[in-house]
Design a protein around this motif. Structure first.
Motif, PDB file in Angstrom:
ATOM      1  N   VAL A 148       0.851  -1.195   0.000  1.00 39.65           N
ATOM      2  CA  VAL A 148       0.000   0.000   0.000  1.00 39.65           C
ATOM      3  C   VAL A 148       0.880   1.236   0.000  1.00 39.65           C
ATOM      4  O   VAL A 148       1.875   1.301   0.739  1.00 39.65           O
ATOM      5  N   CYS A 149       0.500   2.224  -0.812  1.00 36.23           N
ATOM      6  CA  CYS A 149       1.240   3.484  -0.929  1.00 36.23           C
ATOM      7  C   CYS A 149       0.295   4.645  -0.672  1.00 36.23           C
ATOM      8  O   CYS A 149      -0.805   4.703  -1.236  1.00 36.23           O
ATOM      9  N   ALA A 150       0.711   5.584   0.179  1.00 40.22           N
ATOM     10  CA  ALA A 150      -0.063   6.804   0.415  1.00 40.22           C
ATOM     11  C   ALA A 150       0.263   7.822  -0.669  1.00 40.22           C
ATOM     12  O   ALA A 150       1.421   7.961  -1.077  1.00 40.22           O
ATOM     13  N   ILE A 151      -0.762   8.530  -1.132  1.00 41.21           N
ATOM     14  CA  ILE A 151      -0.613   9.454  -2.252  1.00 41.21           C
ATOM     15  C   ILE A 151      -1.044  10.857  -1.823  1.00 41.21           C
ATOM     16  O   ILE A 151      -2.090  11.028  -1.185  1.00 41.21           O
ATOM     17  N   ALA A 152      -0.248  11.855  -2.186  1.00 34.74           N
ATOM     18  CA  ALA A 152      -0.617  13.261  -2.009  1.00 34.74           C
ATOM     19  C   ALA A 152      -0.804  13.883  -3.387  1.00 34.74           C
ATOM     20  O   ALA A 152      -0.015  13.640  -4.307  1.00 34.74           O
ATOM     21  N   ARG A 233     -11.386  15.248   6.379  1.00 37.11           N
ATOM     22  CA  ARG A 233     -10.278  15.246   5.441  1.00 37.11           C
ATOM     23  C   ARG A 233     -10.377  14.030   4.530  1.00 37.11           C
ATOM     24  O   ARG A 233     -11.083  13.058   4.831  1.00 37.11           O
ATOM     25  N   HIS A 234      -9.661  14.109   3.417  1.00 39.55           N
ATOM     26  CA  HIS A 234      -9.662  13.038   2.434  1.00 39.55           C
ATOM     27  C   HIS A 234      -8.280  12.402   2.400  1.00 39.55           C
ATOM     28  O   HIS A 234      -7.263  13.098   2.448  1.00 39.55           O
ATOM     29  N   ALA A 235      -8.248  11.092   2.316  1.00 40.92           N
ATOM     30  CA  ALA A 235      -6.990  10.343   2.238  1.00 40.92           C
ATOM     31  C   ALA A 235      -7.067   9.387   1.062  1.00 40.92           C
ATOM     32  O   ALA A 235      -8.096   8.736   0.832  1.00 40.92           O
ATOM     33  N   THR A 236      -5.972   9.304   0.310  1.00 40.42           N
ATOM     34  CA  THR A 236      -5.929   8.467  -0.886  1.00 40.42           C
ATOM     35  C   THR A 236      -4.751   7.505  -0.791  1.00 40.42           C
ATOM     36  O   THR A 236      -3.645   7.905  -0.419  1.00 40.42           O
ATOM     37  N   THR A 237      -5.008   6.265  -1.118  1.00 38.15           N
ATOM     38  CA  THR A 237      -3.960   5.250  -1.180  1.00 38.15           C
ATOM     39  C   THR A 237      -4.077   4.479  -2.489  1.00 38.15           C
ATOM     40  O   THR A 237      -5.155   4.381  -3.078  1.00 38.15           O
ATOM     41  N   ILE A 238      -2.956   3.963  -2.943  1.00 37.64           N
ATOM     42  CA  ILE A 238      -2.911   3.074  -4.106  1.00 37.64           C
ATOM     43  C   ILE A 238      -2.290   1.766  -3.659  1.00 37.64           C
ATOM     44  O   ILE A 238      -1.192   1.746  -3.099  1.00 37.64           O
ATOM     45  N   SER A 239      -3.006   0.678  -3.877  1.00 34.02           N
ATOM     46  CA  SER A 239      -2.534  -0.653  -3.486  1.00 34.02           C
ATOM     47  C   SER A 239      -2.163  -1.439  -4.733  1.00 34.02           C
ATOM     48  O   SER A 239      -2.849  -1.366  -5.764  1.00 34.02           O
ATOM     49  N   LEU A 240      -1.080  -2.191  -4.624  1.00 34.64           N
ATOM     50  CA  LEU A 240      -0.564  -2.966  -5.753  1.00 34.64           C
ATOM     51  C   LEU A 240      -0.448  -4.420  -5.313  1.00 34.64           C
ATOM     52  O   LEU A 240       0.195  -4.727  -4.309  1.00 34.64           O
ATOM     53  N   ALA A 241      -1.089  -5.317  -6.052  1.00 36.36           N
ATOM     54  CA  ALA A 241      -1.068  -6.745  -5.727  1.00 36.36           C
ATOM     55  C   ALA A 241      -0.285  -7.496  -6.791  1.00 36.36           C
ATOM     56  O   ALA A 241      -0.597  -7.407  -7.985  1.00 36.36           O
TER      57      ALA A 241
END
Length: 489
Positions: A148-152, A233-241
């Motif tokens: 999982v990666c947090a994105i700004a 607030r809004h939080a965005t993550t990108i997950s890679l499998a």
């Protein structure tokens, strides 16, 4: 499969796009396999009754062939009755087996490295990559390893049209990179709203404010203290499998086992991070196991999310990140401090829309929700075979309808044109992905949940989308919609 066709950009202006329709075709004349089986059973009973003497035997077998006809053609909830049979059967079996209720056993020990999650997610294992420190989640049954990666990122709707078009094109290159890899099982984009603990405002005031004891500074500090925890607030993550079966050869070369899989996944992480930076998206970090645990705990227990954010060392363990209790009903899910409902985006916009069309859903205020976009890349050879199969089915069905005198309707013609457009895009070198959009809505009571679900449904209408409440599978849908673990329905 959802594909996008867009005209070439001109003059740096933002260009509208179009999604392909959801395929609703069947095996023969629009009938699915379940419908054909039901018709075969009903027809066989009717034919046997006629050959056995007819008359009263036809009436005796009427419950069979009438039930088959009703189950085949009578719709309920947007699908024929016969297609509800697997869902209802699975639901009744789980209910009789007591699988709709989950209570964590606080005292009973758990195997080391496992996640305290309900249902089939209890098989998940955690692994910390020694090179990057990233937390990885291993699913031994599905054969995947997820990171999982947090994105700004800046607010997309506030950018000028030229910048929006540039960012959309750059995001398309990110997806193309994922498609060309051949080793990625799923890419998940998770955007969620969280109650703001106020730490962001407080940190900004500490860094930029002037606390000189004046009336203005005192009033401003009090306002931040009161308004911060009540914000959103809004939080965005990108997950890679990583698909460990497809990458078996590379994993063996890297040493085999989970360590070899982690080494292969690090290559995909590096490639994705470079593509994200090229798209002006800032990957802040690959989340360690502790940060992933906070996300999981906040999803099941939203009331504690602000507390976990204020106290950084609290809840930083995947072994205790799951819910204490889960009650699943036909159309709802109850966890520790919230009621949840999951909506599936059953139809994307059918007409040309601009890339910011989801703004009514993503910018809805006062609603706690998680929007999950699951992207499943397809290899070029698989996509080509799938498109050829669809073309053959369309042509053969059109010939069969013409033979029996059935009229071709506009939806069937539009689906065929979508298939041709997908073939053209694939020939031009574009990647093909399957998109699944899910929205998990949470509230503190059933009444508030009903109001929030209605608000999201109206927002989806404004975004030219159609939504459907997933029934009989809310627990599984919630894990796919609210957790960044690349879970699929």
């Amino acid at each position: 499969m959802s594909n996008v066709s867009a005209p070439q950009p001109t003059g740096g202006e933002i260009v509208p796009v179009k999604f392909s329709r959801l395929t609703r075709r069947g095996i023969l004349l629009g009938l699915t396999l379940a419908q054909l089986i039901a018709l075969a059973i009903g027809g066989a009973s009717l034919v046997l009754a006629f050959y056995a003497g007819g008359g009263i035997l036809v009436l005796y077998t009427a419950p069979i062939w009438l039930t088959a006809a009703i189950a085949t053609w009578v719709p309920a909830g947007g699908r024929p009755l016969i297609e509800w049979l697997p869902i209802v059967t699975w639901w009744l079996w789980r209910r009789s087996a007591g699988q709709l209720l989950y209570r964590r056993r606080i005292v009973a020990p758990r195997p080391e490295g496992t996640l305290a999650l309900p249902g089939d997610m209890a098989r998940l294992r955690e692994y910390t990559d020694p090179t990057t420190g990233a937390g990885m989640v291993h699913d031994p049954h599905a054969g995947t390893l997820t990171v999982v990666c947090a994105i700004a990122h800046p607010a997309f709707v506030l950018l000028d049209p030229g910048e929006q078009e540039r960012r959309v094109t750059a995001w398309g290159r990110v997806l193309a990179t994922v498609c060309r890899s051949g080793r990625v099982a799923t890419l998940q984009v998770l955007e969620r709203t969280l109650p703001d603990s106020g730490t962001g405002l407080a940190e900004w005031w500490a860094a930029h404010g002037t606390d000189d004891g004046s009336w203005a500074s005192t009033t401003y500090a009090e306002l931040i203290e009161r308004a911060g925890p009540a914000g959103e607030r809004h939080a965005t993550t990108i997950s890679l499998a990583l698909d460990m079966q497809t990458s078996a050869r590379q994993i063996r070369t890297a040493g085999g086992g989970i360590k070899g899989a982690a080494a292969v996944l690090r290559q995909e992480m590096s490639t994705l991070a470079a593509a994200l930076r090229a798209a002006d998206l800032a990957p802040t970090s690959w989340l360690p196991c502790g940060k992933i645990a906070v996300i999981l705990r906040s999803a099941y227990d939203p009331a504690i999310a602000a507390t976990l954010e204020r106290h950084g060392d609290l809840g930083q363990s995947l072994a205790t990140a799951g819910p204490l209790a889960v009650n699943e009903s036909w159309s709802r899910l109850r966890t520790d401090s919230a009621h949840h409902a999951v909506l599936w985006i059953s139809e994307w916009p059918r007409s040309l829309v601009y890339p910011g069309f989801l703004a009514p859903v993503l910018l809805s205020t006062g609603i706690q929700r998680s929007f999950s976009l699951l992207c499943t890349p397809m290899r070029s050879d698989q996509a080509a075979r799938d498109i050829r199969k669809k073309k053959t089915e369309h042509i053969s069905d059109a010939a069969q309808r013409q033979r029996i005198g059935q009229i071709e309707d506009a939806s069937q013609t539009a689906e065929f044109h979508d298939v041709l457009q997908q073939e053209a895009d694939l020939t031009a070198g574009h990647g093909v992905l399957r998109y699944t959009g899910l929205v998990a809505v949470s509230a503190t009571s059933e009444e508030d949940l009903e109001a929030a679900v209605a608000a999201i449904e109206q927002a989806a209408i404004q975004a030219s989308c159609e939504t459907r409440l997933l029934v009989g599978q809310q627990a599984q849908a919630f894990t796919a919609a609210a957790l960044p673990l690349c879970r699929r329905l």
